[in-house]
Write an enzyme that holds these catalytic residues in place. Structure first.
Site, mmCIF file in Angstrom:
data_model
loop_
_atom_site.group_PDB
_atom_site.id
_atom_site.type_symbol
_atom_site.label_atom_id
_atom_site.label_comp_id
_atom_site.label_asym_id
_atom_site.label_seq_id
_atom_site.Cartn_x
_atom_site.Cartn_y
_atom_site.Cartn_z
ATOM 1 N N SER A 59 0.842 -1.196 0.000
ATOM 2 C CA SER A 59 0.000 0.000 0.000
ATOM 3 C C SER A 59 0.875 1.243 0.000
ATOM 4 C CB SER A 59 -0.911 0.032 1.231
ATOM 5 O OG SER A 59 -1.621 1.253 1.273
ATOM 6 N N THR A 62 1.972 3.463 3.322
ATOM 7 C CA THR A 62 2.871 3.007 4.388
ATOM 8 C C THR A 62 4.258 3.570 4.119
ATOM 9 O OG1 THR A 62 3.575 0.981 3.263
ATOM 10 C CG2 THR A 62 1.565 0.839 4.627
ATOM 11 N N VAL A 64 7.417 2.356 4.109
ATOM 12 C CA VAL A 64 8.355 1.655 3.233
ATOM 13 C C VAL A 64 7.880 1.730 1.779
ATOM 14 C CG1 VAL A 64 9.494 -0.554 2.745
ATOM 15 C CG2 VAL A 64 9.103 0.137 5.111
ATOM 16 N N CYS A 65 6.576 1.587 1.558
ATOM 17 C CA CYS A 65 6.025 1.652 0.195
ATOM 18 C C CYS A 65 6.173 3.052 -0.387
ATOM 19 C CB CYS A 65 4.561 1.237 0.199
ATOM 20 S SG CYS A 65 4.281 -0.445 0.783
ATOM 21 N N ASP A 66 5.925 4.052 0.441
ATOM 22 C CA ASP A 66 6.099 5.444 0.052
ATOM 23 C C ASP A 66 7.546 5.677 -0.381
ATOM 24 O OD1 ASP A 66 4.927 8.534 0.897
ATOM 25 O OD2 ASP A 66 7.105 8.265 0.920
#
Length: 172
Positions: A59, A62, A64-66
């Site tokens: 997603s 979040t 880490v995803c960002d």
């Protein structure tokens, strides 16, 4: 019934089940049907003739995803016009568009796997317990042959950015 793989990934140390096959370097990339937006779909053939870096995140909302998506967005400046970077998540297309606008993301194409989980099942990254796609990286050449793959063992860890970008550059 789709293949289930256990013992290959965790979320904060707890085991999770991945649905779909484990793809390897040299495999032909499977096709998929995914959402560009609420009404428009995309598939692998929409990016024919391009080198593809596929960055899969659970997603965008979040940390880490960002960071992963921002990193590949900045790396895009050093890549040729023959390269397309696709970020795939289960986020709704509205959420992806909002996140990209708020984050200034312009060099990465976000695609949503939320409707059918077609990508997640085809690439072996659909997490059974959460119905999210597991963090992973795939690099495909212009003929859709997988030249680099990284399935992360822990969902909360970052991928090897340097190796993925190097794999793309070796195809340019």
């Amino acid at each position: 019934m789709a293949q289930e793989r256990t013992g290959v990934a965790t979320f904060k140390g707890s085991p999770i089940t991945l649905i779909g096959p484990e793809l390897k370097v040299g495999d032909s990339a499977p096709d998929f049907v995914i959402s560009k937006n609420l009404l428009e779909q995309a598939s692998l053939s929409d990016y024919a003739g391009k080198i593809k870096l596929i960055s899969v995140v659970p997603s965008l909302d979040t940390g880490v995803c960002d960071a992963q998506t921002r990193r590949f967005n900045s790396e895009a400046a050093d890549l040729s016009d023959d390269v397309v970077i696709l970020t795939i998540s289960m986020d709704l297309p509205f959420a992806q568009a909002r996140w990209c606008g708020a984050s200034g993301i312009e060099s990465v194409i976000t695609l949503s796997d939320h409707k059918e989980a077609s990508f997640g099942e085809a690439y072996g990254v659909l997490i059974k317990e959460f119905r999210l796609d597991m963090r992973s990286i795939f690099v495909l050449d212009k003929n859709n042959i997988i030249t680099y793959v990284e399935y992360l063992g822990e969902m909360a860890e970052s991928p090897n950015f340097e190796a993925a970008v190097s794999a793309v550059k070796s195809l340019m």
